[in-house]
Scaffold this motif. Structure first.
Motif, PDB file in Angstrom:
ATOM      1  N   PRO A 182     -38.400 -34.497  27.155  1.00  0.00           N
ATOM      2  CA  PRO A 182     -37.332 -35.500  27.085  1.00  0.00           C
ATOM      3  C   PRO A 182     -36.937 -36.077  28.438  1.00  0.00           C
ATOM      4  CG  PRO A 182     -36.778 -33.530  25.803  1.00  0.00           C
ATOM      5  CD  PRO A 182     -37.984 -33.206  26.620  1.00  0.00           C
ATOM      6  N   TYR A 183     -37.245 -35.362  29.516  1.00  0.00           N
ATOM      7  CA  TYR A 183     -36.808 -35.766  30.854  1.00  0.00           C
ATOM      8  C   TYR A 183     -37.963 -36.295  31.697  1.00  0.00           C
ATOM      9  CZ  TYR A 183     -33.015 -32.935  29.072  1.00  0.00           C
ATOM     10  OH  TYR A 183     -32.021 -32.430  28.278  1.00  0.00           O
ATOM     11  N   TRP A 184     -39.012 -36.740  31.017  1.00  0.00           N
ATOM     12  CA  TRP A 184     -40.243 -37.146  31.685  1.00  0.00           C
ATOM     13  C   TRP A 184     -40.037 -38.275  32.687  1.00  0.00           C
ATOM     14  CZ3 TRP A 184     -42.350 -42.097  31.002  1.00  0.00           C
ATOM     15  CH2 TRP A 184     -41.718 -42.870  30.010  1.00  0.00           C
ATOM     16  N   THR A 216     -31.090 -33.703  19.913  1.00  0.00           N
ATOM     17  CA  THR A 216     -30.319 -34.585  19.037  1.00  0.00           C
ATOM     18  C   THR A 216     -28.884 -34.800  19.491  1.00  0.00           C
ATOM     19  OG1 THR A 216     -29.793 -32.662  17.652  1.00  0.00           O
ATOM     20  CG2 THR A 216     -31.680 -33.999  17.000  1.00  0.00           C
ATOM     21  N   TYR A 217     -28.419 -34.058  20.478  1.00  0.00           N
ATOM     22  CA  TYR A 217     -27.014 -34.140  20.876  1.00  0.00           C
ATOM     23  C   TYR A 217     -26.852 -34.626  22.310  1.00  0.00           C
ATOM     24  CZ  TYR A 217     -26.965 -31.034  16.853  1.00  0.00           C
ATOM     25  OH  TYR A 217     -27.172 -30.482  15.616  1.00  0.00           O
ATOM     26  N   ARG A 218     -27.827 -35.358  22.805  1.00  0.00           N
ATOM     27  CA  ARG A 218     -27.767 -35.809  24.177  1.00  0.00           C
ATOM     28  C   ARG A 218     -28.619 -37.056  24.339  1.00  0.00           C
ATOM     29  NH1 ARG A 218     -29.312 -32.055  29.485  1.00  0.00           N
ATOM     30  NH2 ARG A 218     -28.377 -33.419  31.045  1.00  0.00           N
ATOM     31  N   LEU A 219     -28.089 -38.055  25.027  1.00  0.00           N
ATOM     32  CA  LEU A 219     -28.859 -39.257  25.350  1.00  0.00           C
ATOM     33  C   LEU A 219     -29.466 -39.084  26.736  1.00  0.00           C
ATOM     34  CD1 LEU A 219     -29.712 -42.192  24.726  1.00  0.00           C
ATOM     35  CD2 LEU A 219     -27.600 -42.927  25.852  1.00  0.00           C
ATOM     36  N   VAL A 220     -30.774 -39.281  26.845  1.00  0.00           N
ATOM     37  CA  VAL A 220     -31.471 -39.096  28.110  1.00  0.00           C
ATOM     38  C   VAL A 220     -31.998 -40.440  28.595  1.00  0.00           C
ATOM     39  CG1 VAL A 220     -33.336 -37.918  29.302  1.00  0.00           C
ATOM     40  CG2 VAL A 220     -32.150 -36.766  27.424  1.00  0.00           C
ATOM     41  N   LEU A 221     -31.589 -40.828  29.794  1.00  0.00           N
ATOM     42  CA  LEU A 221     -32.101 -42.052  30.410  1.00  0.00           C
ATOM     43  C   LEU A 221     -32.811 -41.724  31.722  1.00  0.00           C
ATOM     44  CD1 LEU A 221     -29.099 -44.467  29.688  1.00  0.00           C
ATOM     45  CD2 LEU A 221     -31.292 -44.351  28.505  1.00  0.00           C
TER      46      LEU A 221
END
Length: 438
Positions: A172-174, A407-412
């Protein structure tokens, strides 16, 4: 006897759609059933790139294609995609149905390739592998069928490197990780092709892959197949760092390793590391007072339910720089057997004084039950997915979500690689700890 696997943390081979979406102005074309793309997106989540989610062209194969073959339908979908989608590269990915039927995808795409259309294909029938393996397969397909056309000039560009890390979106943090790794490599004098995400210049960067001085694999095993292929194809050597470098000590080790491999100017590398370490450990000095004050109210040990690259990097950082003791570590990426012994050896020497027990398992439910049965006299930290929320609540542990599903965190822009990533990880861990004292 059948075995039920609960909560797998990866998708089938068709999950390589995520790899295509992460390339600027690239578009997957699915030759699969109508529900495959939707299911992949629901498993991995937050895959909304230039052509992600429900905007991907698909042949929506049905019984008719099973009986009569789907090659003509695929041809029509590709022609339609050229007309209505403004993309620089189209990548045809197959699902189970077309691979079982035996559609000749190469002959279909070959017609368009002969017309110099930017289209490639990879056989990614879901039953063949998982999305870690098919990520490498898709990258190799793009290199062989698209990039190689631009390899007429084989002059090596001094200081140019190609970087291969974990599959986009599966991590998710790519994107944040790639930005940090690019920053670090440029800091010691290299030019880094990261190929995916916001830090990449897109397909213009891919076209220079054959001209790289060497390649860098920052992963336990994903990406090695690509680097080995490039070594055979173009004679490009590669440097392998077998986990994600997180924090001061491991990032310094990574940069020194790259610098030595590339025979870079030692003074420049040392100056950059000194500058970065000074800033990193200045923040750590501020953290020390907090850790001393809360020493009886913060996690004393940790579990990981992560892929091999993250699990190793996290374990080394938490033990050696934050002083949290490893409990059992679970690797959930279906690591091929040929890489498992090397990974176990890394865990056996994660510090000069400690080792960590590691297990390879794809059954999230079984892992959670094993953790529940463990001794919980000390407060624990779990680094896993959103599926571990109930587990953390049941055993009074703190949870940081680092893997899919998230599902409980938005990653930008968030990433955990490097010096900056180590600081961010410390913030996020103890932010969740302090949240419990409200």
């Amino acid at each position: 006897m059948s075995t039920l696997i609960e909560q797998p943390r990866y998708s089938c081979a068709l999950g390589a759609t995520q790899s295509v979406i992460a390339i600027k102005r690239a578009m997957p074309i699915l030759h699969s059933g109508p529900g495959c793309g939707t299911k992949i997106n629901s498993i991995i989540g937050q895959v909304k790139g230039y052509g992600g989610a429900n905007s991907m062209p698909c042949t929506n194969t049905s019984e008719a294609e099973v009986v009569f073959g789907g090659e003509e339908k695929l041809k029509g979908v590709i022609e339609g995609a050229f007309k209505v989608i403004d993309a620089d590269l189209f990548v045809v990915l197959t699902g189970c149905t077309s691979d079982i039927v035996g559609d000749d995808i190469g002959s279909v795409t070959g017609v368009f390739q002969a017309q110099d259309e930017p289209v490639v294909f990879a056989e990614t029938g879901g039953f063949k592998s998982n999305n870690y393996v098919s990520h490498d397969k898709v990258v190799i397909a793009i290199i062989d069928q698209y990039v190689d056309k631009f390899a007429n000039d084989k002059t090596t560009l001094k200081g140019l490197v190609n970087v291969f890390v974990t599959p986009p979106y599966q991590d998710p943090y790519w994107d944040g990780n790639l930005e940090e790794i690019k920053r670090l490599l440029e800091g010691i004098g290299l030019t880094a092709n990261v190929l995916f995400g916001s830090a990449s210049s897109g397909l213009e960067e891919w076209k220079t892959i054959p001209r790289a001085e060497f390649n860098i694999v920052v992963s336990a095993w994903s990406g090695l197949a690509v680097a080995e292929h490039l070594e055979r194809k173009y004679g490009t050597p590669f440097f392998h760092f077998p986990y994600l470098p997180i924090g001061g000590a491991e990032t310094t080790k990574f940069l020194n390793g790259v610098s030595e491999f590339a025979n870079l100017e030692p003074a420049r590398t040392a100056a950059f590391i000194q500058k970065e370490e000074k800033r990193f450990y200045a923040h750590f000095e501020r953290l020390a007072e907090f850790l001393l004050e809360f020493k009886y109210g913060i996690p004393r040990r940790f579990y990981t339910l992560l892929d091999a690259s993250y699990a190793l990097g996290i374990a080394r950082y938490l033990l050696n720089e934050l002083g949290i003791i490893p409990a059992k570590q679970y690797i959930v990426d279906n690591t091929p057997e040929e890489y498992q012994e090397a990974i176990k050896a890394q865990f056996a020497r994660i510090s000069d004084f400690r080792s960590a027990e590691v297990a390879f398992s794809v059954d999230g439910g079984a892992i959670q039950e094993e953790i529940r049965r463990d001794d919980h006299k000390n407060r624990a930290l779990i680094l896993g997915s959103s599926w571990e929320s109930k587990l953390a609540q049941d055993i009074g542990a703190d949870l940081l979500v680092l893997s899919v599903p998230i599902t409980y965190r938005l990653v930008l822009t968030c990433g955990y690689a490097g010096y900056n990533g180590g600081l961010r990880l410390a913030e996020d861990i103890y932010d969740r700890v302090l949240e419990t004292y409200r």
